[in-house]
Scaffold this active site. Structure first.
Site, PDB file in Angstrom:
ATOM      1  CB  CYS A  21      -0.789   0.127   1.097  1.00  0.00           C
ATOM      2  SG  CYS A  21      -2.144  -1.529   1.244  1.00  0.00           S
ATOM      3  CG  HIS A  76      -2.876   3.449   2.659  1.00  0.00           C
ATOM      4  ND1 HIS A  76      -3.547   3.112   1.476  1.00  0.00           N
ATOM      5  CD2 HIS A  76      -2.871   2.489   3.277  1.00  0.00           C
ATOM      6  CE1 HIS A  76      -4.073   1.976   1.522  1.00  0.00           C
ATOM      7  NE2 HIS A  76      -3.591   1.225   2.494  1.00  0.00           N
ATOM      8  CG  ASN A 100      -6.906  -0.808   1.796  1.00  0.00           C
ATOM      9  OD1 ASN A 100      -6.232  -0.259   0.770  1.00  0.00           O
ATOM     10  ND2 ASN A 100      -6.156  -1.398   2.860  1.00  0.00           N
TER      11      ASN A 100
END
Ligand code: ACO
Length: 308
Positions: free
Chosen positions: A109, A233, A263
């Site tokens: 990520c 994020h 996500n």
């Protein structure tokens, strides 16, 4: 040495929207639990990583007013490649007709911010234009019977064009970090499904975002109070609010898009950045802090002076 600036951005998400209520019809979960524990309301699911990357890349090129032939290097951040070989960037290079080189970058990520720092380095080394894309189809490595993961993930892509500038670089400070002794916390074996220790990741994530952000800001000669917009994020709304609170960054100065996308790993920061640009939350000269964390574990932060 030349500096770099972002001159265009673009996004792509699959058409299919899956709401929390949709998930609660087949899993032992509820809209209330997902909303309260994660901040997610819905996510887009479908497509392949290359298809989404091509669509986002094309949009970014159009906004920057450049053609695929102008691009010296394509950097594709992804943790969900279409195949082990070839790199998904090869499919994207071919699909867009990019003239230059192409490579995949996997830092989970954190991939987009790792890619952003890499892209600035390529421009300092002489590249004129770099297309950076974060694209993911986490849905393809998710066990849809596992409620702990299925409620979190989404698919999507975000892209930026970086161009060399004679003026000062837009990148004012950065910090990249990794601790591979924590790699057991988030895993997916070849052909397998994503598995994670959510509680442990949560704990490390807040600390990683805080420390990495402060380091990148310090290297830029700034502190949290100087940040006009924080683009973190998007893994869990509670991680974002906890990290922002510890940095002293108030709600009006951070971007939250997890409610609509879930996500999306390395796509989450460029999706959030594009959302901010399109909702008039980014202005010329703004100090923008990007910060991500993910499997590995890895973490990465960058401080930009918005110049697009
Ligand atoms: N619906 C309903 N109940 C659930 C669900 C669900 N989807 N998932 C878990 N539960 C239950 C658990 O079984 C547990 O029940 P129990 O108390 O009876 O044992 C209870 O809810 C609490 O579970 P916790 O795991 O303690 O919940 P927590 O508050 O920690 O939230 C979460 C879980 C959302 C996963 C959180 O820990 C988190 O976001 N962690 C970080 C995740 C992350 O950032 N990952 C990084 C990248 S992920 C990626 O790349 C795809």
């Amino acid at each position: 040495m030349p500096g770099a600036r972002i001159t265009g951005w673009g996004t792509a998400v699959p058409d299919k929207v899956v709401t929390n209520t949709d998930l609660s019809l087949r899993l032992d979960t509820s809209d209330e639990w997902i909303t309260e524990r994660t901040g997610i309301k819905e996510r887009h699911i479908g497509g392949t990583t290359s298809e989404l990357a091509i669509a986002a890349g094309r949009a970014a090129l159009a906004r920057a007013g450049v053609t695929p032939a102008d691009i010296d290097v394509l950097v594709l951040a992804t943790t969900t490649p279409d195949a082990v070989v070839p790199g998904t960037s090869a499919t994207v290079q071919d699909g867009l007709g990019i003239a230059g080189g192409a490579m995949d970058l996997n830092a989970a990520c954190s991939g987009f911010v790792y890619g952003l720092v890499t892209a600035h380095g390529l421009i300092m080394a002489g590249a004129r234009r770099v297309l950076l894309i974060g694209s993911e189809t986490l849905s393809r490595i998710t066990d849809w019977d596992d409620r702990t993961l299925a409620v979190l993930v989404g698919d999507g892509a975000g892209a930026v064009v970086l161009e060399a500038t004679d003026g000062p670089s837009q990148l004012l400070g950065w910090h990249l970090g990794a601790d591979g002794s924590l790699r057991h916390l988030l895993r997916c074996e070849h052909g397998g499904h994503l598995w994670m220790n959510g509680k442990e990741i949560f704990r490390h994530a807040v600390r990683a975002v805080l420390e990495s952000s402060l380091t990148a800001l310090e290297r830029a000669g700034f502190g949290p109070d100087d940040v006009d917009l924080f683009v973190p994020h998007q893994a869990n709304a509670r991680i974002i609010t906890a990290a922002a609170a510890r940095l002293g960054i108030t709600e009006d100065r951070y971007v939250m898009t997890i409610d609509r996308y879930g996500n999306t790993s390395s796509a989450s920061i460029p999706l959030a950045l594009a959302h901010a640009a399109e909702t008039d939350r980014l202005h010329l000269g703004d100090i923008v802090l990007l910060s991500g964390f993910g499997g590995g574990m890895t973490w990465a932060s960058a401080v930009l002076r918005w110049d697009a």
